[in-house]
Design a protein around this motif. Structure first.
Motif, PDB file in Angstrom:
ATOM      1  N   PRO A 139      -3.307  41.046 -31.465  1.00 33.31           N
ATOM      2  CA  PRO A 139      -2.676  40.000 -30.933  1.00 33.31           C
ATOM      3  C   PRO A 139      -3.446  39.012 -30.210  1.00 33.31           C
ATOM      4  N   ALA A 179      -0.105  39.583 -24.486  1.00 36.31           N
ATOM      5  CA  ALA A 179      -0.097  39.654 -26.040  1.00 36.31           C
ATOM      6  C   ALA A 179       0.991  38.555 -26.435  1.00 36.31           C
ATOM      7  N   LEU A 180       0.334  37.699 -27.484  1.00 30.93           N
ATOM      8  CA  LEU A 180       1.470  36.739 -28.028  1.00 30.93           C
ATOM      9  C   LEU A 180       1.843  37.232 -29.243  1.00 30.93           C
ATOM     10  N   ASN A 181       2.685  36.295 -30.084  1.00 31.03           N
ATOM     11  CA  ASN A 181       3.387  36.977 -31.307  1.00 31.03           C
ATOM     12  C   ASN A 181       2.533  36.493 -32.539  1.00 31.03           C
ATOM     13  N   HIS A 182       1.404  36.006 -32.351  1.00 30.02           N
ATOM     14  CA  HIS A 182       0.745  35.632 -33.536  1.00 30.02           C
ATOM     15  C   HIS A 182      -0.644  36.690 -33.414  1.00 30.02           C
ATOM     16  N   TYR A 183      -1.551  36.534 -34.565  1.00 29.56           N
ATOM     17  CA  TYR A 183      -2.809  37.456 -34.356  1.00 29.56           C
ATOM     18  C   TYR A 183      -3.763  36.692 -34.299  1.00 29.56           C
ATOM     19  N   SER A 186      -2.588  35.094 -24.166  1.00 31.39           N
ATOM     20  CA  SER A 186      -2.562  33.882 -23.301  1.00 31.39           C
ATOM     21  C   SER A 186      -3.481  33.629 -22.311  1.00 31.39           C
ATOM     22  N   GLN A 209       1.436  33.560 -38.452  1.00 34.05           N
ATOM     23  CA  GLN A 209       1.146  34.713 -37.627  1.00 34.05           C
ATOM     24  C   GLN A 209      -0.199  35.382 -37.834  1.00 34.05           C
TER      25      GLN A 209
END
Length: 188
Positions: free
Chosen positions: A108, A116-120, A111, A4
């Protein structure tokens, strides 16, 4: 470091590419000189980002006022890792953050369309005390990506995301030394 919080970047054996967006006057002067010069400010923190899409989100695809020009800043990996070795997470004790030469924050990842995606993605703030080292010693080259950014934005807006993605730099997980992993991991 958990996946992440992995750094994803365009890099080779000796260098890494980070991105910045500037007003035309700053970008033009820097491109002419091959490094940052006035009107670039040497008296405030400058933020560098190895994630192309995160900067696209931040600069609104080079349409945000004062961020109309996107530069790929190729710096030495030695300089990058030196900066990271002096970093303090922005979520740390406020006194430590105030004193730090380098700030790191994780935001975040984004895309293609800015979701916002679920990794940073890592953002690195180079403080006033290291700005000259960054500009004079670490930078290998500057490239104006603005035409490519504008073309990719149009392709994305007109439903041609696959063609737009072909214009993006290739980013992969950056191999951090373990000491830096533990320093940069939130919650460690």
């Amino acid at each position: 470091m958990a996946p992440q919080y992995q750094i994803r970047a365009d890099y080779d054996a000796d260098t890494i590419v980070v991105y910045q967006a500037y007003a035309p006057a700053i970008a033009d002067a820097a491109l002419r000189a091959g490094r940052f010069v006035a009107p670039f400010s040497f008296h405030r923190m400058t933020w560098i980002k190895p994630s192309f899409l995160w900067l696209m989100h931040r600069s609104n695809w080079a349409r945000k006022p004062g961020q109309e020009r996107v530069l790929a800043v190729r710096i030495t990996r030695q300089g990058w890792e030196e900066a990271l070795s002096q970093a303090v997470l922005t979520t740390a004790d406020p006194a430590a953050v105030t004193q730090a030469a380098v700030h790191v924050q994780w935001d975040p990842e984004r895309s293609l369309r800015g979701a916002a995606l679920n990794h940073y993605s890592i953002q690195v703030g180079i403080g006033r005390n290291l700005i000259r080292t960054f500009t004079d010693d670490w930078i290998v080259s500057l490239t104006d990506l603005t035409p490519q950014v504008r073309k990719a934005a149009v392709l994305t807006q007109t439903g041609h995301a696959t063609k737009a993605q072909r214009l993006f730099p290739a980013e992969r997980v950056y191999p951090l030394p373990r000491t830096l992993e533990s320093l940069l991991s939130p919650g460690s």
